[in-house]
Design an enzyme around this catalytic site. Structure first.
Site, PDB file in Angstrom:
ATOM      1  N   HIS A 239       0.807  -1.241   0.000  1.00  0.00           N
ATOM      2  CA  HIS A 239       0.000   0.000   0.000  1.00  0.00           C
ATOM      3  C   HIS A 239       0.835   1.283   0.000  1.00  0.00           C
ATOM      4  O   HIS A 239       0.661   2.152  -0.845  1.00  0.00           O
ATOM      5  CB  HIS A 239      -0.899   0.021   1.243  1.00  0.00           C
ATOM      6  CG  HIS A 239      -1.840  -1.117   1.333  1.00  0.00           C
ATOM      7  ND1 HIS A 239      -2.978  -1.201   0.578  1.00  0.00           N
ATOM      8  CD2 HIS A 239      -1.819  -2.234   2.103  1.00  0.00           C
ATOM      9  CE1 HIS A 239      -3.632  -2.312   0.876  1.00  0.00           C
ATOM     10  NE2 HIS A 239      -2.952  -2.954   1.791  1.00  0.00           N
TER      11      HIS A 239
HETATM   12  O1  RIB Z   1      -4.500   0.216   4.883  1.00  0.00           O
HETATM   13  C1  RIB Z   1      -3.149   0.159   4.574  1.00  0.00           C
HETATM   14  C2  RIB Z   1      -2.366   1.055   5.500  1.00  0.00           C
HETATM   15  O2  RIB Z   1      -2.550   0.591   6.829  1.00  0.00           O
HETATM   16  C3  RIB Z   1      -0.874   1.056   5.271  1.00  0.00           C
HETATM   17  O3  RIB Z   1      -0.346   2.321   5.562  1.00  0.00           O
HETATM   18  C4  RIB Z   1      -0.376   0.032   6.239  1.00  0.00           C
HETATM   19  O4  RIB Z   1       0.968   0.254   6.595  1.00  0.00           O
HETATM   20  C5  RIB Z   1      -1.315   0.165   7.395  1.00  0.00           C
HETATM   21  O5  RIB Z   1      -0.887   1.146   8.276  1.00  0.00           O
END
Ligand code: RIB
Ligand code: CA
Length: 310
Positions: A239
């Site tokens: 992500h």
């Molecule tokens: O939903 C994904 C996010 O949530 C990313 O930043 C991951 O590291 C978690 O913190």
């Protein structure tokens, strides 16, 4: 060189993103500012210091907020990232300690010292960014842009049917950050779920460049197991990397613009909304990413991680 600050809660996908940024010849990472989320803030800070050491970086590291602005904190995501945030893979202890300034203070100081030059990349809950805004509302006019990994607009959430984790962890901070008058580009699950790093993909990087590749591959195993058991995916979604990839290659993304908002209570808490643009032409543009060239992202990540840039 683009100057950036990464606000982060490392975190396995944070580590994947940070190692990319610290290896990139066109990025100058001025600071890693740390926040709770995947792990507690103290551990996030320690992890950021260890990642700097792994990547031989002298980026400043500051510790930040340890809880959301208003709501009761949610438990950390140890079932996704392991109890140490790195899938229970240990990195050597760092030889330095964090800055004496808080994350919010350091963000304000660096933006004041580099007017118009800094891209603020936030890949954790937005508490530190909201506190920086509170400390110095004028930073909205001095930052180059704000790039966020958070939210979801056209897809289901990952912590509730409506919400993505970073926004859900501090919806009030997200609302402040979304409503501030600065150029904002939000990378939600709409794009971040379009990319998968498979075991084989990470094996290749580790074989080509054992540092930091072996650590990233080993840490990602826990994260891949989580994705495998929950979504039957052979790999993990990196992500946070999407926000960094946008900074280096905005041309690979499709964007939509409008007004942004966040629901802060009730069943839909943390839901992010994009509505029609009614802002005046003098106000900063708010955009979300809706599509991405996944092949380019995968190629580029390997190139940057395996080349001998630094
Ligand atoms: O939903 C994904 C996010 O949530 C990313 O930043 C991951 O590291 C978690 O913190
Ligand atoms: Ca994160």
């Amino acid at each position: 060189m683009k100057k950036i600050i990464i606000d982060t809660d490392p975190g396995i996908d944070d580590a994947l993103a940070i190692c990319y940024a610290l290896s990139h010849p066109q990025l100058q990472v001025l600071a890693l500012t740390c926040v709770y989320g995947n792990v507690a803030t103290s551990l996030a800070t320690d992890n950021a210091l260890r990642l700097c050491e792994l990547c031989d970086s002298s980026a400043l590291v500051a510790t930040g907020a340890s809880q959301p602005l208003t709501i009761t904190p949610h438990p950390v995501a140890d079932f996704v990232h392991g109890s140490n945030g790195f899938g229970n893979v240990t990195l050597p202890e760092a030889s330095r300690t964090p800055e004496s300034l808080s994350a919010a203070e350091l963000i304000v100081k660096l933006i004041d010292e580099n007017p118009g030059e800094i891209t603020l990349v936030a890949v954790g809950p937005l508490t530190n960014i909201a506190l920086a805004l509170e400390l110095s509302p004028g930073i909205t006019q001095k930052v180059a842009s704000v790039v966020i990994m958070g939210g979801t607009f056209h897809r289901e959430g990952n912590v509730s049917p409506y919400a993505e984790a970073n926004i859900w962890n501090d919806p009030h901070a997200a609302k402040l950050v979304f409503n501030a008058d600065w150029p904002l580009i939000v990378h939600g699950l709409d794009v971040t779920r379009q990319i998968t790093f498979s075991r084989e993909y990470l094996d290749h990087i580790a074989a080509e460049k054992p540092v930091p590749g072996t650590f990233l591959r080993n840490a990602a195993e826990f994260y891949i197991e989580f994705y495998n058991s929950r979504d039957s995916i052979n790999g993990c979604c990196p992500h946070d990397h999407l926000a960094l990839a946008y900074v280096t290659h905005p041309e690979w993304f499709t964007l939509e613009s409008g007004e942004l908002d966040v629901i802060t209570d009730g069943e839909q808490t943390g839901r992010t909304l994009l509505t029609q643009n009614t802002a005046s032409s003098t106000q900063a543009i708010k955009q979300i990413a809706t599509d991405v060239d996944s092949e380019k992202i995968l190629e580029d990540y390997t190139d940057i991680l395996t080349a001998n840039h630094r």
